[in-house]
Design a protein around this motif. Structure first.
Motif, short mmCIF file in Angstrom:
data_model
loop_
_atom_site.label_atom_id
_atom_site.label_comp_id
_atom_site.label_asym_id
_atom_site.label_seq_id
_atom_site.Cartn_x
_atom_site.Cartn_y
_atom_site.Cartn_z
N ARG A 1 7.58 -2.17 -14.79
CA ARG A 1 6.63 -2.66 -15.78
C ARG A 1 5.84 -3.86 -15.23
NH1 ARG A 1 9.53 -4.04 -20.80
NH2 ARG A 1 9.50 -1.82 -21.16
N ALA A 2 6.56 -4.81 -14.63
CA ALA A 2 5.91 -6.00 -14.07
C ALA A 2 4.93 -5.61 -12.96
CB ALA A 2 6.95 -6.97 -13.53
N SER A 3 5.34 -4.68 -12.11
CA SER A 3 4.48 -4.24 -11.00
C SER A 3 3.24 -3.53 -11.51
CB SER A 3 5.26 -3.31 -10.06
OG SER A 3 6.37 -3.97 -9.52
N LEU A 4 3.40 -2.65 -12.48
CA LEU A 4 2.25 -1.91 -13.02
C LEU A 4 1.28 -2.81 -13.77
CD1 LEU A 4 3.93 1.43 -14.20
CD2 LEU A 4 2.50 1.05 -12.18
N VAL A 5 1.81 -3.77 -14.53
CA VAL A 5 0.93 -4.72 -15.23
C VAL A 5 0.15 -5.56 -14.22
CG1 VAL A 5 0.88 -6.76 -16.72
CG2 VAL A 5 2.26 -4.79 -17.37
N ALA A 6 0.85 -6.05 -13.19
CA ALA A 6 0.18 -6.84 -12.15
C ALA A 6 -0.88 -5.99 -11.44
CB ALA A 6 1.19 -7.37 -11.14
N LEU A 7 -0.55 -4.74 -11.13
CA LEU A 7 -1.52 -3.84 -10.49
C LEU A 7 -2.74 -3.66 -11.38
CD1 LEU A 7 -2.31 -1.82 -8.25
CD2 LEU A 7 -1.05 -0.07 -9.54
N GLY A 8 -2.52 -3.40 -12.66
CA GLY A 8 -3.63 -3.22 -13.60
C GLY A 8 -4.51 -4.46 -13.67
N LEU A 9 -3.88 -5.62 -13.76
CA LEU A 9 -4.64 -6.88 -13.82
C LEU A 9 -5.47 -7.09 -12.55
CD1 LEU A 9 -1.97 -9.31 -15.32
CD2 LEU A 9 -4.10 -8.61 -16.41
N MET A 10 -4.85 -6.84 -11.40
CA MET A 10 -5.53 -7.09 -10.13
C MET A 10 -6.68 -6.12 -9.90
SD MET A 10 -2.16 -8.03 -7.88
CE MET A 10 -2.97 -8.23 -6.29
N ILE A 11 -6.47 -4.84 -10.19
CA ILE A 11 -7.54 -3.84 -10.00
C ILE A 11 -8.68 -4.11 -10.98
CG2 ILE A 11 -8.13 -1.40 -10.19
CD1 ILE A 11 -6.62 -2.05 -7.61
N THR A 12 -8.34 -4.42 -12.23
CA THR A 12 -9.37 -4.74 -13.22
C THR A 12 -10.17 -5.95 -12.78
OG1 THR A 12 -8.04 -3.85 -15.02
CG2 THR A 12 -9.78 -5.38 -15.64
N PHE A 13 -9.47 -6.97 -12.32
CA PHE A 13 -10.14 -8.20 -11.90
C PHE A 13 -10.96 -7.99 -10.64
CE2 PHE A 13 -10.69 -12.73 -11.20
CZ PHE A 13 -10.83 -13.17 -12.50
N LEU A 14 -10.49 -7.12 -9.75
CA LEU A 14 -11.22 -6.82 -8.53
C LEU A 14 -12.61 -6.27 -8.85
CD1 LEU A 14 -11.46 -6.38 -5.44
CD2 LEU A 14 -10.30 -4.18 -5.77
N VAL B 1 5.68 -9.33 -18.27
CA VAL B 1 4.26 -9.65 -18.26
C VAL B 1 4.04 -11.14 -17.98
CG1 VAL B 1 2.12 -9.60 -19.57
CG2 VAL B 1 3.77 -7.74 -19.83
N VAL B 2 4.67 -12.00 -18.79
CA VAL B 2 4.52 -13.45 -18.63
C VAL B 2 5.90 -14.04 -18.41
CG1 VAL B 2 3.76 -15.58 -19.73
CG2 VAL B 2 2.53 -13.46 -20.18
N PRO B 3 6.20 -14.69 -17.35
CA PRO B 3 5.33 -15.12 -16.26
C PRO B 3 5.42 -14.28 -14.99
CG PRO B 3 7.30 -16.44 -16.22
CD PRO B 3 7.46 -15.43 -17.34
N ILE B 4 6.12 -13.12 -15.00
CA ILE B 4 6.27 -12.34 -13.77
C ILE B 4 4.94 -11.74 -13.31
CG2 ILE B 4 7.39 -10.38 -12.64
CD1 ILE B 4 9.41 -12.49 -13.05
N ILE C 1 -9.94 -3.23 -0.34
CA ILE C 1 -9.20 -4.27 -1.06
C ILE C 1 -8.26 -3.62 -2.07
CG2 ILE C 1 -9.37 -6.30 -2.57
CD1 ILE C 1 -12.23 -6.70 -1.40
N ALA C 2 -8.74 -2.59 -2.76
CA ALA C 2 -7.92 -1.88 -3.76
C ALA C 2 -6.69 -1.25 -3.10
CB ALA C 2 -8.75 -0.82 -4.47
N ILE C 3 -6.86 -0.66 -1.93
CA ILE C 3 -5.72 -0.06 -1.22
C ILE C 3 -4.73 -1.16 -0.82
CG2 ILE C 3 -5.03 1.15 0.90
CD1 ILE C 3 -7.74 2.70 0.66
N ALA C 4 -5.24 -2.29 -0.35
CA ALA C 4 -4.37 -3.42 0.01
C ALA C 4 -3.61 -3.94 -1.21
CB ALA C 4 -5.19 -4.53 0.65
N VAL C 5 -4.26 -3.95 -2.37
CA VAL C 5 -3.61 -4.37 -3.61
C VAL C 5 -2.44 -3.44 -3.92
CG1 VAL C 5 -3.88 -4.51 -6.13
CG2 VAL C 5 -5.59 -5.56 -4.64
N VAL C 6 -2.69 -2.12 -3.84
CA VAL C 6 -1.64 -1.13 -4.13
C VAL C 6 -0.46 -1.30 -3.17
CG1 VAL C 6 -1.08 1.34 -4.15
CG2 VAL C 6 -3.21 0.54 -5.19
N LEU C 7 -0.74 -1.49 -1.88
CA LEU C 7 0.32 -1.68 -0.89
C LEU C 7 1.13 -2.95 -1.19
CD1 LEU C 7 -1.57 -0.68 2.38
CD2 LEU C 7 0.13 0.66 1.13
N ASN C 8 0.46 -4.01 -1.60
CA ASN C 8 1.17 -5.25 -1.97
C ASN C 8 2.04 -5.03 -3.20
OD1 ASN C 8 0.79 -7.98 -0.55
ND2 ASN C 8 -1.21 -7.00 -0.32
N ILE C 9 1.56 -4.26 -4.14
CA ILE C 9 2.34 -3.99 -5.35
C ILE C 9 3.60 -3.19 -5.03
CG2 ILE C 9 2.33 -2.77 -7.59
CD1 ILE C 9 0.97 -5.56 -7.61
#
Length: 193
Positions: free
Chosen positions: A42-55, A107-110, A136-144
């Motif tokens: 859940r934490a990983s998917l939320v972070a991924l969603g936030l990062m891709i949206t923000f990207l 979600v908060v703060p993870i 950048i998006a691929i790098a985000v996914v790999l980091n997640i």
């Protein structure tokens, strides 16, 4: 679509350094002590969603909300400051919410601000200047993926380090986190005043 392995590698390393999930292990253990299970997926998917949206929509989204990227960074630095204060001095600033428990801690703060914090969001916008969004998006996914593995193995890492190792890491990372918070704050507050 211009996928470039070199760009992916560069952006992966930059984001890996900014996210610093390995260095965040003491914070994760501290949060886990309070909340119990931290739900790695859940934490990983939320972070991924936030990062891709923000990207793809970060500057636009903040603009619509009337929030400057600098103000966003200052707010994130204050949260990081509070987390570092807990680690260094052993005080409790973030109290658990009995109604939500470990469901909201994913979600908060993870996910935010630890993984997808102001530093990460600012970095994503900065990377758009020099690199293709797809890379950048691929790098985000790999980091997640790395984030998910570390979050999933927190118990094993905790056993390997032991109580003494965790205590040392907490203090050391607390100081590093405080330095990052101060740097993020000072770099951005001047332009807001």
């Amino acid at each position: 679509m211009n996928i470039n392995i070199v760009e992916i590698g560069k952006t992966f390393m930059i984001l890996f350094a900014v996210i610093d999930i390995v260095g965040s292990i003491p914070v994760i253990i501290k949060i886990k002590e309070k909340a119990g299970d931290i739900h790695p997926l859940r934490a990983s998917l939320v972070a991924l969603g936030l990062m891709i949206t923000f990207l793809f929509a970060g500057e636009i989204l903040l603009g619509v909300l009337g929030v400057d990227i600098k103000a966003f960074a200052v707010a994130g630095s204050l949260i990081l400051f509070a987390l570092s204060f807990e680690l260094i001095f052993g005080v409790e600033l973030f109290k658990g919410d009995d109604d939500f428990g470990s469901k909201i801690v994913a979600v908060v703060p993870i996910a935010f601000p630890l993984i997808a914090g102001a530093g990460t969001m600012t970095t994503l916008i900065s990377l758009r200047v020099d690199f293709a969004a797809i890379n950048i998006a691929i790098a985000v996914v790999l980091n997640i993926v790395v984030v998910f593995v570390v979050l999933s193995l927190t118990k094993q890492i905790e056993k390997i380090l032991g109580q003494g190792g965790i205590a040392i890491l907490k203090k050391a990372f607390g100081i590093i986190l405080l330095a990052i918070a101060v740097k993020l704050f000072t770099e951005n507050i001047q332009e807001l005043l």
